[in-house]
Design a protein around this motif. Structure first.
Motif, PDB file in Angstrom:
ATOM      1  N   THR A  53       0.895  -1.189   0.100  1.00 39.20           N
ATOM      2  CA  THR A  53      -0.094   0.159  -0.128  1.00 39.20           C
ATOM      3  C   THR A  53       0.983   1.569   0.154  1.00 39.20           C
ATOM      4  O   THR A  53       1.768   1.480   0.815  1.00 39.20           O
ATOM      5  CB  THR A  53      -0.957   0.150   1.092  1.00 39.20           C
ATOM      6  OG1 THR A  53      -1.718  -1.360   1.277  1.00 39.20           O
ATOM      7  CG2 THR A  53      -1.928   1.193   1.448  1.00 39.20           C
ATOM      8  N   ILE A  54       0.489   2.219  -0.925  1.00 40.19           N
ATOM      9  CA  ILE A  54       1.053   3.338  -0.954  1.00 40.19           C
ATOM     10  C   ILE A  54      -0.068   4.349  -1.030  1.00 40.19           C
ATOM     11  O   ILE A  54      -1.086   4.173  -1.088  1.00 40.19           O
ATOM     12  CB  ILE A  54       2.044   3.628  -2.270  1.00 40.19           C
ATOM     13  CG1 ILE A  54       1.422   3.139  -3.476  1.00 40.19           C
ATOM     14  CG2 ILE A  54       3.366   2.873  -2.137  1.00 40.19           C
ATOM     15  CD1 ILE A  54       0.528   3.995  -4.174  1.00 40.19           C
ATOM     16  N   LEU A  55       0.282   5.692  -0.908  1.00 34.83           N
ATOM     17  CA  LEU A  55      -0.698   6.721  -1.164  1.00 34.83           C
ATOM     18  C   LEU A  55      -0.516   7.181  -2.738  1.00 34.83           C
ATOM     19  O   LEU A  55       0.449   7.604  -2.927  1.00 34.83           O
ATOM     20  CB  LEU A  55      -0.333   7.837  -0.423  1.00 34.83           C
ATOM     21  CG  LEU A  55      -0.527   7.590   1.182  1.00 34.83           C
ATOM     22  CD1 LEU A  55      -0.588   8.763   2.315  1.00 34.83           C
ATOM     23  CD2 LEU A  55      -1.906   6.870   1.554  1.00 34.83           C
ATOM     24  N   PHE A  56      -1.547   7.158  -3.224  1.00 31.40           N
ATOM     25  CA  PHE A  56      -1.880   7.478  -4.656  1.00 31.40           C
ATOM     26  C   PHE A  56      -2.706   8.781  -4.692  1.00 31.40           C
ATOM     27  O   PHE A  56      -3.724   8.845  -4.346  1.00 31.40           O
ATOM     28  CB  PHE A  56      -2.538   6.639  -5.619  1.00 31.40           C
ATOM     29  CG  PHE A  56      -2.597   6.723  -6.939  1.00 31.40           C
ATOM     30  CD1 PHE A  56      -1.258   6.411  -7.776  1.00 31.40           C
ATOM     31  CD2 PHE A  56      -3.424   7.617  -7.760  1.00 31.40           C
ATOM     32  CE1 PHE A  56      -1.465   6.611  -9.224  1.00 31.40           C
ATOM     33  CE2 PHE A  56      -3.483   7.692  -8.861  1.00 31.40           C
ATOM     34  CZ  PHE A  56      -2.518   7.302  -9.517  1.00 31.40           C
ATOM     35  N   ASP A  57      -2.214  10.276  -5.053  1.00 29.42           N
ATOM     36  CA  ASP A  57      -2.676  11.269  -4.611  1.00 29.42           C
ATOM     37  C   ASP A  57      -3.494  11.127  -3.542  1.00 29.42           C
ATOM     38  O   ASP A  57      -4.876  11.991  -3.396  1.00 29.42           O
ATOM     39  CB  ASP A  57      -3.854  11.507  -5.943  1.00 29.42           C
ATOM     40  CG  ASP A  57      -3.342  11.679  -7.322  1.00 29.42           C
ATOM     41  OD1 ASP A  57      -2.164  12.029  -7.318  1.00 29.42           O
ATOM     42  OD2 ASP A  57      -3.901  11.463  -8.523  1.00 29.42           O
TER      43      ASP A  57
END
Ligand code: FES
Ligand code: FES
Length: 160
Positions: A53-57
């Motif tokens: 999991t990453i932050l996308f926008d």
């Protein structure tokens, strides 16, 4: 046959990055192998475990089920972005350390990114909301109790 490459321009942890990538390259592989941001872990590689999991926008996303080229023109944040200076931990990371919110640590980067967005949007969560927020991130070690306790330490809910 020559490989077909596509140009990718993306903001990663606040910095502009540009690369020529194969259209089939996964975002998780681009981050780990292309940018050497190995804090993003890869577990199941099909969108189930949440380790990637990453932050996308600004919103949590599973980088193992996205192509890198889908990030063109967007902003990505990885777990490396949480440290204020690349050395120190941020308050959520400190709470994980102090509350023993991790054991092997494989799930931890994904959980930290999920919780970062969650606490940004829900600074005073109930325990149930915390557990719901964690429902997409699998941890095989902790039983989640110490992770919930870590959130307690950084949230502003005295009842949690
Ligand atoms: S590695 Fe992406 S969800 Fe498991
Ligand atoms: S700490 Fe080992 S999988 Fe979560």
């Amino acid at each position: 046959m020559p490989r077909r490459l596509m140009i990718l321009r993306v903001v990663v942890n606040g910095g502009n990055r540009e690369a020529d990538v194969e259209p089939r390259l996964l975002l998780s592989d681009f981050l780990r192998q292309g940018l050497e941001l190995t804090g993003t872990h890869v577990g199941c590689e099909h969108g189930v475990c949440g380790a990637c999991t990453i932050l996308f926008d600004g919103e949590p996303a599973r980088s193992c089920i996205m192509f890198a080229v889908q990030a063109d023109g967007h902003a990505i944040e990885t777990v490396e972005s949480l440290s204020p200076d690349g050395v120190r931990l941020n308050p959520l990371q400190e709470a994980f350390r102090d509350a023993h919110g991790l054991q092997c640590g494989f799930c931890t980067p994904g959980i930290l990114m999920t919780l970062s967005a969650f606490l940004r949007d829900n600074p005073v969560p109930s325990e149930g909301q915390v557990r719901d927020a964690l429902s997409g991130n699998l941890c095989r070690c902790t039983g989640y109790q110490h992770i919930v306790e870590a959130v307690t330490r950084v949230s502003r809910n005295p009842l949690l």
